[in-house]
Scaffold this motif. Sequence first.
Motif, mmCIF file in Angstrom:
data_model
loop_
_atom_site.group_PDB
_atom_site.id
_atom_site.type_symbol
_atom_site.label_atom_id
_atom_site.label_comp_id
_atom_site.label_asym_id
_atom_site.label_seq_id
_atom_site.Cartn_x
_atom_site.Cartn_y
_atom_site.Cartn_z
ATOM 1 N N GLY A 49 -1.851 1.204 -8.402
ATOM 2 C CA GLY A 49 -1.947 -0.190 -7.970
ATOM 3 C C GLY A 49 -1.720 -1.150 -9.122
ATOM 4 N N ALA A 50 -2.276 -0.821 -10.288
ATOM 5 C CA ALA A 50 -2.076 -1.659 -11.473
ATOM 6 C C ALA A 50 -0.619 -1.634 -11.915
ATOM 7 N N VAL A 51 0.031 -0.485 -11.805
ATOM 8 C CA VAL A 51 1.440 -0.355 -12.171
ATOM 9 C C VAL A 51 2.300 -1.217 -11.245
ATOM 10 N N VAL A 52 2.030 -1.128 -9.945
ATOM 11 C CA VAL A 52 2.792 -1.897 -8.963
ATOM 12 C C VAL A 52 2.576 -3.392 -9.179
ATOM 13 N N GLU A 53 1.349 -3.794 -9.438
ATOM 14 C CA GLU A 53 1.068 -5.216 -9.679
ATOM 15 C C GLU A 53 1.738 -5.696 -10.969
ATOM 16 N N ALA A 54 1.760 -4.855 -12.003
ATOM 17 C CA ALA A 54 2.448 -5.221 -13.252
ATOM 18 C C ALA A 54 3.944 -5.385 -13.009
ATOM 19 N N ALA A 55 4.515 -4.547 -12.148
ATOM 20 C CA ALA A 55 5.935 -4.686 -11.810
ATOM 21 C C ALA A 55 6.178 -6.012 -11.102
ATOM 22 N N ARG A 56 5.310 -6.322 -10.136
ATOM 23 C CA ARG A 56 5.458 -7.584 -9.394
ATOM 24 C C ARG A 56 5.331 -8.786 -10.334
ATOM 25 N N THR A 57 4.364 -8.748 -11.206
ATOM 26 C CA THR A 57 4.105 -9.862 -12.105
ATOM 27 C C THR A 57 5.197 -10.046 -13.149
ATOM 28 N N ASN A 58 5.687 -8.946 -13.707
ATOM 29 C CA ASN A 58 6.598 -9.036 -14.846
ATOM 30 C C ASN A 58 8.075 -8.878 -14.497
ATOM 31 N N ILE A 59 8.411 -7.914 -13.671
ATOM 32 C CA ILE A 59 9.819 -7.626 -13.411
ATOM 33 C C ILE A 59 10.397 -8.522 -12.322
ATOM 34 N N GLY B 207 0.811 -1.217 0.000
ATOM 35 C CA GLY B 207 0.000 0.000 0.000
ATOM 36 C C GLY B 207 0.843 1.265 0.000
ATOM 37 N N LEU B 208 1.926 1.254 0.749
ATOM 38 C CA LEU B 208 2.830 2.410 0.770
ATOM 39 C C LEU B 208 3.520 2.581 -0.575
ATOM 40 N N ILE B 209 3.903 1.483 -1.186
ATOM 41 C CA ILE B 209 4.539 1.550 -2.505
ATOM 42 C C ILE B 209 3.560 2.118 -3.520
ATOM 43 N N VAL B 210 2.310 1.680 -3.467
ATOM 44 C CA VAL B 210 1.270 2.212 -4.369
ATOM 45 C C VAL B 210 1.120 3.720 -4.161
ATOM 46 N N ASP B 211 1.097 4.144 -2.902
ATOM 47 C CA ASP B 211 0.982 5.583 -2.617
ATOM 48 C C ASP B 211 2.149 6.355 -3.231
ATOM 49 N N GLN B 212 3.353 5.839 -3.078
ATOM 50 C CA GLN B 212 4.538 6.519 -3.603
ATOM 51 C C GLN B 212 4.542 6.554 -5.130
ATOM 52 N N VAL B 213 4.138 5.473 -5.765
ATOM 53 C CA VAL B 213 4.065 5.435 -7.232
ATOM 54 C C VAL B 213 3.003 6.414 -7.721
ATOM 55 N N SER B 214 1.900 6.504 -6.998
ATOM 56 C CA SER B 214 0.838 7.443 -7.355
ATOM 57 C C SER B 214 1.363 8.879 -7.360
ATOM 58 N N VAL B 215 2.114 9.239 -6.336
ATOM 59 C CA VAL B 215 2.682 10.587 -6.242
ATOM 60 C C VAL B 215 3.757 10.786 -7.302
ATOM 61 N N TYR B 216 4.638 9.814 -7.446
ATOM 62 C CA TYR B 216 5.766 9.928 -8.373
ATOM 63 C C TYR B 216 5.312 10.078 -9.828
ATOM 64 N N LEU B 217 4.343 9.251 -10.225
ATOM 65 C CA LEU B 217 3.852 9.303 -11.608
ATOM 66 C C LEU B 217 2.677 10.258 -11.783
ATOM 67 N N GLN B 218 2.190 10.822 -10.682
ATOM 68 C CA GLN B 218 1.046 11.731 -10.698
ATOM 69 C C GLN B 218 -0.166 11.078 -11.364
ATOM 70 N N ILE B 219 -0.540 9.915 -10.804
ATOM 71 C CA ILE B 219 -1.659 9.136 -11.319
ATOM 72 C C ILE B 219 -2.562 8.754 -10.149
ATOM 73 N N PRO B 220 -3.819 8.413 -10.436
ATOM 74 C CA PRO B 220 -4.720 7.969 -9.362
ATOM 75 C C PRO B 220 -4.217 6.665 -8.726
ATOM 76 N N LYS B 221 -4.592 6.453 -7.478
ATOM 77 C CA LYS B 221 -4.132 5.263 -6.758
ATOM 78 C C LYS B 221 -4.537 3.945 -7.429
ATOM 79 N N PRO B 222 -5.754 3.822 -7.999
ATOM 80 C CA PRO B 222 -6.069 2.558 -8.673
ATOM 81 C C PRO B 222 -5.117 2.256 -9.844
ATOM 82 N N THR B 223 -4.747 3.300 -10.584
ATOM 83 C CA THR B 223 -3.800 3.109 -11.686
ATOM 84 C C THR B 223 -2.426 2.758 -11.133
#
Length: 131
Positions: A113-123, A95-111
């Motif tokens: 969350g999808a970015v973080v999950e894509a990183a976990r799944t692929n990278i 959840g904290l990582i999602v919050d940080q990615v949201s701020v860093y990329l300036q995107i909504p938290k649901p998006t």
Amino acid sequence: MKSTALPAVLAASVLAGLFGATASAHADPLNPRDPDYCGNSADILLCAQQQSTYPSAAEMAYLNAIRGQFPPGSEARRLAAGRTACLEFPKHPTGLIVDQVSVYLQIPKPTAGAVVEAARTNICPKVEALG
């Protein structure tokens, strides 16, 4: 075949193998021995964004998975966010990582969350998340 030709052929084949090995190498954001490792950086997102290497196949799969959620543009920050998420999974709650990615990329938290999950799944599918 002359006796001097055989060593030359062997040397050429060894060099070709070495060049092929280095051409296929890529940065591993999770390996402290990699020159592009950012795990000890004071600003891990900035470090990951400034890495000099091209995306690996896994990182390209991550970028392809999230590309439709963003307008066209540079993917350096998106790649940095994915690399950083992989470094942060064992240290911080998701959840904290999602919050940080949201701020860093300036995107909504649901998006984010999808970015973080894509990183976990692929990278970094083998990295254990804290929670």
